[in-house]
Design a protein around this motif. Structure first.
Motif, PDB file in Angstrom:
ATOM      1  N   PRO A 179       0.973  -1.255  -0.119  1.00  0.00           N
ATOM      2  CA  PRO A 179       0.156  -0.091  -0.349  1.00  0.00           C
ATOM      3  C   PRO A 179       0.683   1.167  -0.481  1.00  0.00           C
ATOM      4  N   GLN A 180       1.575   0.878   0.619  1.00  0.00           N
ATOM      5  CA  GLN A 180       3.085   2.450   0.927  1.00  0.00           C
ATOM      6  C   GLN A 180       3.604   2.971  -0.735  1.00  0.00           C
ATOM      7  N   ARG A 181       3.652   1.444  -1.183  1.00  0.00           N
ATOM      8  CA  ARG A 181       4.596   2.122  -2.454  1.00  0.00           C
ATOM      9  C   ARG A 181       3.348   2.236  -3.303  1.00  0.00           C
ATOM     10  N   SER A 188       0.014   9.576  -5.627  1.00  0.00           N
ATOM     11  CA  SER A 188       1.138  10.349  -5.739  1.00  0.00           C
ATOM     12  C   SER A 188       1.931  11.192  -6.807  1.00  0.00           C
ATOM     13  N   LYS A 189       2.364  10.557  -7.259  1.00  0.00           N
ATOM     14  CA  LYS A 189       2.968  11.066  -8.447  1.00  0.00           C
ATOM     15  C   LYS A 189       2.892  11.057  -9.159  1.00  0.00           C
ATOM     16  N   LEU A 194      -7.558   0.465  -7.268  1.00  0.00           N
ATOM     17  CA  LEU A 194      -8.327  -0.324  -6.823  1.00  0.00           C
ATOM     18  C   LEU A 194      -9.149  -1.798  -6.685  1.00  0.00           C
ATOM     19  N   TYR A 195      -9.813  -1.966  -5.465  1.00  0.00           N
ATOM     20  CA  TYR A 195      -9.559  -3.905  -5.886  1.00  0.00           C
ATOM     21  C   TYR A 195     -11.040  -4.058  -6.772  1.00  0.00           C
ATOM     22  N   SER A 210      -4.200   1.104  -2.022  1.00  0.00           N
ATOM     23  CA  SER A 210      -3.245   1.926  -0.893  1.00  0.00           C
ATOM     24  C   SER A 210      -3.212   2.780  -0.135  1.00  0.00           C
ATOM     25  N   THR A 211      -2.503   3.723   0.555  1.00  0.00           N
ATOM     26  CA  THR A 211      -3.072   4.168   2.238  1.00  0.00           C
ATOM     27  C   THR A 211      -3.911   5.342   1.230  1.00  0.00           C
ATOM     28  N   ARG A 212      -3.329   5.808   0.379  1.00  0.00           N
ATOM     29  CA  ARG A 212      -3.966   7.241  -0.158  1.00  0.00           C
ATOM     30  C   ARG A 212      -5.452   7.789  -0.253  1.00  0.00           C
TER      31      ARG A 212
END
Length: 467
Positions: free
Chosen positions: A77-79, A85-86, A94-95, A102-104
């Motif tokens: 999720p972090q990656r 965001s980039k 999404l699932y 992700s955590t976003r």
């Protein structure tokens, strides 16, 4: 003004099927409907052609999907949050149940729009918005990307639709111009040519059979024109017949008058003979006037009597000048400037001699007692015809510019130019003009180099006469 009063009055617009209003309305309405239909088709085609995700954007999104595929499989999720965001587009992985991997944190409005997500190759709306596209990934995951409004193809639609409206306006204007040209220009051209022919003395011109009965208003106008031409022809024929008949009738009393003068002369004393001379002079002038009137009136039938033959202008100029030498005043001189290598022209010899003699006689009468009269010949090449030009000019006082166009009208007297002492009845130059018209030539008037009057006869050269 109340429109209903106009329609109910005698000047109401005609709506008959053969009327001009009905025809213009019908053709304009049909044409307008066709053009508007074409406009709708053009807009539909424009929508189908342009309302797609730009090709470069599609490539960028597919590249994003290929790039994020391994990250989504690893499920970090972090990656994934860092990658999302980039990106230059607002995107989420999404699932299958639209939950973020992700955590976003997803914006609520974006989450709401997920139910309207569409495939990347779908047709967009015709208004500018921020549509969301779904790109399937492995394991049932998916990449959703929001298209920025500045990249939406509909942002240029106002320009495209404006151009379509301009094209439609041009087509409507062109259509209306063509309709006007079809139903107005051609009949008006016909009437204009007929009016010019009528003004040039062709009273036999008629236009009703040319106009036809397709347009009621033009048919009525053509009929009125024909009636007018017919009335003018009848009046002109009556006038010519009256002048001719009166002139013929004058011959008999004039002949008796001359006989009486001849008898009176024998019984008159020498001290009163000058009165008889005066009467004989007046009688001679009356005979000349009657002769000129009869000759002018004969031009209405001259076309049937003329004989156009090849003529050597130089010979006739020489002989005519010799005949006119005895008519000139003591202080006048007649100068010949005649080209000896002129081409042959086609004309009537009798009318040519009469025209040249009238021009020289006119100069003798009005140029002044000390005038120099010049007979000059030359060649003029026009676009479609070449002419031998016979000019008679003088160094007299001339005629004012504003009067030059009237000197060939019958019975025209320029103020101060003709009086009882100089003689003339305004028929000499009219006869010259008619003689040129019936033989296919032309006549022009202007000022000479010396400041006097210059009149030119244009005789068509045989080799360049139109077939």
């Amino acid at each position: 003004m109340n429109v209903s009063k106009v329609i109910q009055g005698k000047h109401r617009l005609p709506l008959h099927k053969q009327s001009l209003v009905f025809r213009l309305f019908s053709y304009f309405t049909v044409g307008l409907l066709v053009i508007l239909g074409l406009q709708n088709l053009a807009e539909v085609a424009l929508v189908k052609t342009l309302l797609h995700v730009p090709q470069q954007v599609q490539q960028d999104i597919l590249k994003m999907a290929a790039e994020v595929e391994p990250l989504a499989e690893n499920g970090d999720p972090q990656r994934l949050a860092e990658w999302e965001s980039k990106q230059k587009y607002y995107a989420f992985v999404l699932y299958s149940d639209n939950k973020e991997i992700s955590t976003r944190i997803m914006h609520p409005h974006f989450k709401f729009k997920l139910k309207y997500a569409r495939p990347l190759n779908s047709i967009l709306d015709s208004r500018v918005n921020q549509p969301i596209f779904t790109i399937p990934l492995k394991n049932g995951n998916k990449l959703v990307v929001q298209l920025p409004h500045e990249l939406h193809p509909a942002k240029n639609f106002s320009l495209y639709f404006g151009l379509i409206q301009v094209v439609i306006a041009i087509l409507i204007t062109l259509m209306f111009s063509l309709i006007i040209a079809r139903y107005l220009q051609r009949p008006l051209d016909t009437l204009r040519h007929a009016s010019r022919s009528l003004a040039n003395g062709d009273f036999s011109v008629r236009v009703a059979h040319v106009m036809g009965e397709k347009v009621k208003e033009f048919n009525e106008l053509a009929t009125d024109f024909d009636n007018m031409a017919n009335q003018i022809q009848l009046l002109t024929e009556k006038q010519r017949r009256l002048i001719r008949d009166v002139s013929h009738e004058l011959r008999t009393p004039l002949a008796r008058h001359n006989l009486s003068l001849h008898l009176i002369r024998k019984r008159t004393s020498s001290e009163h003979l000058h009165l008889v001379d005066r009467l004989e002079q007046e009688s001679e002038e009356m005979n000349e006037l009657v002769t000129e009137i009869l000759e002018f009136s004969q031009f209405e039938n001259a076309k049937a009597n003329i004989k156009l033959i090849p003529v050597d202008v130089q010979t006739f100029c020489d002989s005519t000048v010799e005949q006119c030498l005895q008519l000139k005043a003591h202080g006048q001189s007649i100068i010949k400037d005649i080209d000896r290598a002129l081409p042959m022209v086609q004309t009537d010899t009798r009318l040519l001699v009469r025209a040249i003699k009238n021009l020289i006689g006119n100069a003798i009468k009005y140029a002044g007692s000390e005038a120099n009269i010049i007979i000059h010949t030359s060649i003029r090449n026009n676009a479609d015809q070449s002419y031998v030009v016979v000019s008679v000019s003088d160094d007299g006082d001339g005629i004012p510019e504003q009067h030059l166009k009237h000197i060939f009208d019958p019975f025209t007297r320029i103020e101060g130019a003709r009086d009882k002492q100089s003689g003339g009845y305004g028929l000499g130059l009219a006869i010259v003009k008619e003689a040129m018209l019936v033989t296919g030539g032309q006549v022009e008037a202007g000022r000479s180099v010396e400041g006097g009057l210059k009149i030119s006869l244009l005789l068509p050269i045989i080799e360049t006469i139109k077939k």
